[in-house]
Design a protein around this motif. Structure first.
Motif, PDB file in Angstrom:
ATOM      1  N   ALA A   6       0.697  -0.951   0.107  1.00 31.03           N
ATOM      2  CA  ALA A   6      -0.105  -0.069   0.151  1.00 31.03           C
ATOM      3  C   ALA A   6       0.781   1.115   0.012  1.00 31.03           C
ATOM      4  CB  ALA A   6      -1.092   0.123   1.204  1.00 31.03           C
ATOM      5  N   LYS A   7       0.323   2.444  -0.048  1.00 35.11           N
ATOM      6  CA  LYS A   7       1.020   3.881  -0.071  1.00 35.11           C
ATOM      7  C   LYS A   7       1.853   3.849   1.095  1.00 35.11           C
ATOM      8  CE  LYS A   7       0.548   8.546  -1.281  1.00 35.11           C
ATOM      9  NZ  LYS A   7      -0.473   9.598  -1.635  1.00 35.11           N
ATOM     10  N   GLU A   8       1.191   3.731   2.340  1.00 30.59           N
ATOM     11  CA  GLU A   8       2.125   4.017   3.763  1.00 30.59           C
ATOM     12  C   GLU A   8       2.167   3.096   4.421  1.00 30.59           C
ATOM     13  OE1 GLU A   8       0.059   7.471   5.401  1.00 30.59           O
ATOM     14  OE2 GLU A   8      -0.345   8.507   3.516  1.00 30.59           O
ATOM     15  N   SER A  30       5.540  -0.132   8.034  1.00 36.54           N
ATOM     16  CA  SER A  30       5.467   1.314   7.495  1.00 36.54           C
ATOM     17  C   SER A  30       6.413   1.170   6.383  1.00 36.54           C
ATOM     18  CB  SER A  30       5.643   2.493   8.384  1.00 36.54           C
ATOM     19  OG  SER A  30       6.998   2.061   9.189  1.00 36.54           O
ATOM     20  N   TYR A  31       6.426   2.338   5.536  1.00 40.30           N
ATOM     21  CA  TYR A  31       7.043   2.342   4.256  1.00 40.30           C
ATOM     22  C   TYR A  31       8.421   3.196   4.662  1.00 40.30           C
ATOM     23  CZ  TYR A  31       7.704   3.220  -0.638  1.00 40.30           C
ATOM     24  OH  TYR A  31       8.176   3.395  -1.939  1.00 40.30           O
ATOM     25  N   ASP A  32       8.950   2.672   5.382  1.00 42.96           N
ATOM     26  CA  ASP A  32      10.465   3.332   5.576  1.00 42.96           C
ATOM     27  C   ASP A  32      11.355   2.398   6.686  1.00 42.96           C
ATOM     28  OD1 ASP A  32       9.535   2.904   8.441  1.00 42.96           O
ATOM     29  OD2 ASP A  32       8.933   5.141   8.625  1.00 42.96           O
ATOM     30  N   LEU A  33      12.573   2.577   6.733  1.00 43.68           N
ATOM     31  CA  LEU A  33      13.475   1.858   7.161  1.00 43.68           C
ATOM     32  C   LEU A  33      13.173   1.143   8.624  1.00 43.68           C
ATOM     33  CD1 LEU A  33      16.246   0.282   6.940  1.00 43.68           C
ATOM     34  CD2 LEU A  33      17.276   2.607   8.187  1.00 43.68           C
ATOM     35  N   ALA A  34      12.578   1.696   9.474  1.00 40.05           N
ATOM     36  CA  ALA A  34      12.030   1.317  10.669  1.00 40.05           C
ATOM     37  C   ALA A  34      11.081   0.280  10.565  1.00 40.05           C
ATOM     38  CB  ALA A  34      11.336   2.264  11.643  1.00 40.05           C
ATOM     39  N   GLY A  35      10.257   0.540   9.587  1.00 38.13           N
ATOM     40  CA  GLY A  35       9.220  -0.568   9.244  1.00 38.13           C
ATOM     41  C   GLY A  35       9.790  -1.910   8.597  1.00 38.13           C
ATOM     42  N   TYR A  36      10.521  -1.741   7.639  1.00 34.06           N
ATOM     43  CA  TYR A  36      11.467  -2.776   7.004  1.00 34.06           C
ATOM     44  C   TYR A  36      12.148  -3.694   8.171  1.00 34.06           C
ATOM     45  CZ  TYR A  36      10.571  -0.175   2.537  1.00 34.06           C
ATOM     46  OH  TYR A  36      10.232   0.456   1.566  1.00 34.06           O
ATOM     47  N   TYR A  65       5.361   1.254  -5.287  1.00 39.07           N
ATOM     48  CA  TYR A  65       5.511   1.075  -3.766  1.00 39.07           C
ATOM     49  C   TYR A  65       6.215  -0.315  -3.334  1.00 39.07           C
ATOM     50  CZ  TYR A  65       2.277   4.875  -3.788  1.00 39.07           C
ATOM     51  OH  TYR A  65       1.759   6.097  -4.040  1.00 39.07           O
ATOM     52  N   TRP A  66       6.222  -1.107  -4.384  1.00 35.31           N
ATOM     53  CA  TRP A  66       6.814  -2.369  -4.092  1.00 35.31           C
ATOM     54  C   TRP A  66       8.194  -2.439  -4.163  1.00 35.31           C
ATOM     55  CZ3 TRP A  66       9.890  -5.227  -7.548  1.00 35.31           C
ATOM     56  CH2 TRP A  66       9.751  -4.720  -8.858  1.00 35.31           C
ATOM     57  N   PHE A  67       8.972  -1.613  -4.770  1.00 35.64           N
ATOM     58  CA  PHE A  67      10.293  -1.639  -5.258  1.00 35.64           C
ATOM     59  C   PHE A  67      11.075  -1.632  -3.983  1.00 35.64           C
ATOM     60  CE2 PHE A  67      14.232   0.037  -7.280  1.00 35.64           C
ATOM     61  CZ  PHE A  67      14.343  -0.798  -8.129  1.00 35.64           C
ATOM     62  N   ASN A  68      11.102  -0.514  -3.430  1.00 29.95           N
ATOM     63  CA  ASN A  68      12.103  -0.289  -1.964  1.00 29.95           C
ATOM     64  C   ASN A  68      11.964  -1.506  -1.271  1.00 29.95           C
ATOM     65  OD1 ASN A  68      12.839   2.004  -3.051  1.00 29.95           O
ATOM     66  ND2 ASN A  68      11.421   3.414  -1.880  1.00 29.95           N
TER      67      ASN A  68
END
Length: 105
Positions: A6-8, A30-36, A65-68
């Protein structure tokens, strides 16, 4: 493991090779390093709990959105497979497998 992109916020659900769901609730991240990093910690914890050596992640290649997350998981040594929207929503595929099993095909 299947990831709904998803987006966020993303949601992941872990299943074993028999299609048995391994988590009571989806893993939200989430869509950030902490989420990953949260996702990776959750994956490693599930591996230890269930004695799994390998984890394969499947996700729909939605927009960009999937790429990162896909690249980050590969960098962590986790195999990733992408599905096209057409394949993920194919009537023929869903007739052959329950939705939780699509990512194990």
């Amino acid at each position: 493991m299947g990831i709904d992109i998803a987006k966020e916020k993303h949601a992941a659900q872990a299943i074993n090779f028999r299609g048995v769901v391994l988590t009571k609730r989806p893993i939200l991240f989430s869509y950030d390093l902490a989420g990953y990093e949260h996702l990776e910690q959750s994956i490693r914890k599930l591996q230890k709990m269930h004695g799994m050596n390998d984890v394969d992640v499947g996700l729909e290649s939605t927009g960009h959105y999937w790429f990162n997350i896909a690249n980050w998981l590969v960098d962590q040594g986790i195999d990733v497979a992408t599905l096209t929207r057409k394949l993920a929503h194919s009537q023929d595929l869903t007739k052959k497998a329950r939705s939780t099993e699509i990512f194990t095909l």
